[in-house]
Scaffold this motif. Structure first.
Motif, mmCIF file in Angstrom:
data_model
loop_
_atom_site.group_PDB
_atom_site.id
_atom_site.type_symbol
_atom_site.label_atom_id
_atom_site.label_comp_id
_atom_site.label_asym_id
_atom_site.label_seq_id
_atom_site.Cartn_x
_atom_site.Cartn_y
_atom_site.Cartn_z
ATOM 1 N N THR A 9 0.902 -1.240 0.078
ATOM 2 C CA THR A 9 -0.083 0.047 0.205
ATOM 3 C C THR A 9 0.720 1.341 -0.022
ATOM 4 O OG1 THR A 9 -0.304 -0.147 2.544
ATOM 5 C CG2 THR A 9 -1.976 -1.023 1.058
ATOM 6 N N GLU A 10 2.165 1.243 0.316
ATOM 7 C CA GLU A 10 3.028 2.344 0.468
ATOM 8 C C GLU A 10 4.253 2.392 -0.560
ATOM 9 O OE1 GLU A 10 4.596 2.514 4.540
ATOM 10 O OE2 GLU A 10 2.526 2.361 5.303
ATOM 11 N N GLU A 11 4.568 1.310 -1.112
ATOM 12 C CA GLU A 11 5.740 1.345 -1.849
ATOM 13 C C GLU A 11 5.045 1.925 -3.375
ATOM 14 O OE1 GLU A 11 9.036 1.045 -3.789
ATOM 15 O OE2 GLU A 11 9.040 0.691 -1.742
ATOM 16 N N PRO A 12 5.697 2.784 -3.926
ATOM 17 C CA PRO A 12 5.151 3.478 -5.228
ATOM 18 C C PRO A 12 5.297 2.462 -6.361
ATOM 19 C CG PRO A 12 6.764 4.871 -4.351
ATOM 20 C CD PRO A 12 6.983 3.708 -3.382
ATOM 21 N N MET A 13 6.395 1.606 -6.245
ATOM 22 C CA MET A 13 6.278 0.552 -7.252
ATOM 23 C C MET A 13 4.973 -0.181 -7.704
ATOM 24 S SD MET A 13 8.638 -0.308 -9.427
ATOM 25 C CE MET A 13 10.280 0.421 -8.866
ATOM 26 N N PHE A 14 4.429 -0.450 -6.380
ATOM 27 C CA PHE A 14 3.467 -1.476 -6.429
ATOM 28 C C PHE A 14 2.249 -0.781 -6.907
ATOM 29 C CE2 PHE A 14 6.215 -4.138 -3.828
ATOM 30 C CZ PHE A 14 6.478 -4.945 -4.821
ATOM 31 N N ARG A 15 2.086 0.582 -6.787
ATOM 32 C CA ARG A 15 1.052 1.662 -7.221
ATOM 33 C C ARG A 15 0.862 1.422 -8.456
ATOM 34 N NH1 ARG A 15 2.213 6.464 -3.850
ATOM 35 N NH2 ARG A 15 3.395 5.346 -2.161
ATOM 36 N N LEU A 16 1.724 1.115 -9.406
ATOM 37 C CA LEU A 16 1.965 1.287 -10.756
ATOM 38 C C LEU A 16 0.643 0.410 -11.345
ATOM 39 C CD1 LEU A 16 5.404 1.056 -11.614
ATOM 40 C CD2 LEU A 16 4.086 2.819 -11.958
ATOM 41 N N CYS A 22 -1.788 -4.777 -14.838
ATOM 42 C CA CYS A 22 -0.393 -4.977 -14.671
ATOM 43 C C CYS A 22 0.417 -3.709 -15.392
ATOM 44 C CB CYS A 22 -0.078 -6.175 -15.500
ATOM 45 S SG CYS A 22 0.251 -5.993 -17.311
ATOM 46 N N TYR A 23 1.448 -3.515 -14.945
ATOM 47 C CA TYR A 23 2.415 -2.326 -15.551
ATOM 48 C C TYR A 23 3.695 -3.168 -16.080
ATOM 49 C CZ TYR A 23 5.447 1.633 -16.258
ATOM 50 O OH TYR A 23 6.292 2.460 -16.450
ATOM 51 N N ARG A 24 3.949 -2.681 -17.355
ATOM 52 C CA ARG A 24 5.083 -3.153 -18.186
ATOM 53 C C ARG A 24 5.601 -1.950 -18.845
ATOM 54 N NH1 ARG A 24 6.699 -8.307 -21.842
ATOM 55 N NH2 ARG A 24 8.661 -7.781 -22.376
ATOM 56 N N GLY A 25 6.853 -1.571 -18.440
ATOM 57 C CA GLY A 25 7.427 -0.252 -19.058
ATOM 58 C C GLY A 25 8.835 0.235 -18.433
ATOM 59 N N PRO A 26 9.133 1.558 -18.621
ATOM 60 C CA PRO A 26 10.281 1.942 -17.926
ATOM 61 C C PRO A 26 9.847 2.293 -16.490
ATOM 62 C CG PRO A 26 9.182 3.494 -19.284
ATOM 63 C CD PRO A 26 8.530 2.380 -19.608
ATOM 64 N N VAL A 27 10.812 2.460 -15.614
ATOM 65 C CA VAL A 27 10.648 2.914 -14.282
ATOM 66 C C VAL A 27 10.299 4.408 -14.339
ATOM 67 C CG1 VAL A 27 11.628 3.247 -11.965
ATOM 68 C CG2 VAL A 27 11.914 1.166 -13.365
ATOM 69 N N PRO A 28 9.212 4.772 -13.762
ATOM 70 C CA PRO A 28 8.807 6.425 -13.901
ATOM 71 C C PRO A 28 10.012 7.363 -13.415
ATOM 72 C CG PRO A 28 7.164 5.224 -12.906
ATOM 73 C CD PRO A 28 7.924 4.108 -13.152
ATOM 74 N N PRO A 52 -0.408 -7.937 -10.292
ATOM 75 C CA PRO A 52 -0.883 -8.462 -9.133
ATOM 76 C C PRO A 52 -1.314 -9.846 -9.096
ATOM 77 C CG PRO A 52 -2.492 -7.198 -10.422
ATOM 78 C CD PRO A 52 -1.201 -7.184 -11.076
ATOM 79 N N ILE A 53 -1.234 -10.715 -8.020
ATOM 80 C CA ILE A 53 -1.836 -12.086 -8.112
ATOM 81 C C ILE A 53 -3.014 -12.047 -7.004
ATOM 82 C CG2 ILE A 53 -1.029 -14.604 -7.356
ATOM 83 C CD1 ILE A 53 1.799 -13.478 -7.791
ATOM 84 N N TYR A 54 -4.134 -12.514 -7.705
ATOM 85 C CA TYR A 54 -5.305 -12.464 -6.748
ATOM 86 C C TYR A 54 -5.872 -13.901 -6.409
ATOM 87 C CZ TYR A 54 -5.951 -7.595 -8.273
ATOM 88 O OH TYR A 54 -5.698 -6.354 -8.281
ATOM 89 N N VAL A 60 -3.354 -11.374 -3.122
ATOM 90 C CA VAL A 60 -2.362 -12.040 -2.203
ATOM 91 C C VAL A 60 -0.936 -12.010 -2.241
ATOM 92 C CG1 VAL A 60 -4.382 -13.637 -1.805
ATOM 93 C CG2 VAL A 60 -2.623 -14.140 -3.729
ATOM 94 N N ALA A 61 -0.399 -11.494 -3.381
ATOM 95 C CA ALA A 61 0.999 -11.307 -3.956
ATOM 96 C C ALA A 61 1.129 -10.266 -5.015
ATOM 97 C CB ALA A 61 1.716 -12.560 -4.060
ATOM 98 N N MET A 62 2.429 -9.899 -5.278
ATOM 99 C CA MET A 62 2.668 -9.156 -6.380
ATOM 100 C C MET A 62 3.934 -9.744 -6.883
ATOM 101 S SD MET A 62 0.629 -6.432 -6.420
ATOM 102 C CE MET A 62 1.332 -5.160 -7.174
ATOM 103 N N PHE A 63 3.856 -9.723 -8.314
ATOM 104 C CA PHE A 63 5.082 -10.321 -9.178
ATOM 105 C C PHE A 63 5.605 -8.983 -9.534
ATOM 106 C CE2 PHE A 63 7.119 -10.996 -13.180
ATOM 107 C CZ PHE A 63 7.757 -12.180 -12.798
ATOM 108 N N TYR A 64 6.965 -9.065 -9.265
ATOM 109 C CA TYR A 64 8.078 -7.851 -9.914
ATOM 110 C C TYR A 64 8.993 -8.636 -10.767
ATOM 111 C CZ TYR A 64 11.653 -4.747 -10.321
ATOM 112 O OH TYR A 64 12.596 -3.883 -10.964
#
Length: 103
Positions: A9-16, A22-28, A52-54, A60-64
């Motif tokens: 909920t706090e990490e900007p990477m997962f707010r993408l 999903c998000y695929r692209g360059p790091v903002p 995201p993994i639902y 329940v999890a996030m794949f990075y």
């Protein structure tokens, strides 16, 4: 790395992925996103993938994943998405197995 804790909920990477599948692209180009790599002690990659993994409509999890030293991720997003769906089914099977054993 053992002490590294990331809050979804706090990490900007997962707010993408908020509001998207999903998000695929360059790091903002924002210092908030670059802090993640500083914590890991790595450089910012050219391309990332966050999925995201639902399980039963609950996150329940996030794949990075990222491309490391390459110019881009070499596998299609759909292949990663299918792998994450299979992982969610595996979580479901484990959950059912635990319920069966508890009876």
């Amino acid at each position: 790395i053992r002490t590294l804790r990331l809050q979804v909920t706090e990490e900007p990477m997962f707010r993408l992925v908020a509001g998207a599948g999903c998000y695929r692209g360059p790091v903002p180009d924002d210092p908030g996103y670059h802090g993640y790599y500083h914590l890991l002690g790595t450089r910012v990659p050219a391309e990332i993938l966050v999925l995201p993994i639902y399980l039963n409509d609950h996150l329940v999890a996030m794949f990075y994943g990222d491309c490391g030293d390459y110019e881009g991720i070499r596998v299609e997003t759909e292949q990663y998405r299918r792998a994450m769906i299979k992982l969610a089914y595996a979580f479901t099977l484990l959950q059912l197995k635990q319920k069966i054993r508890s009876v």
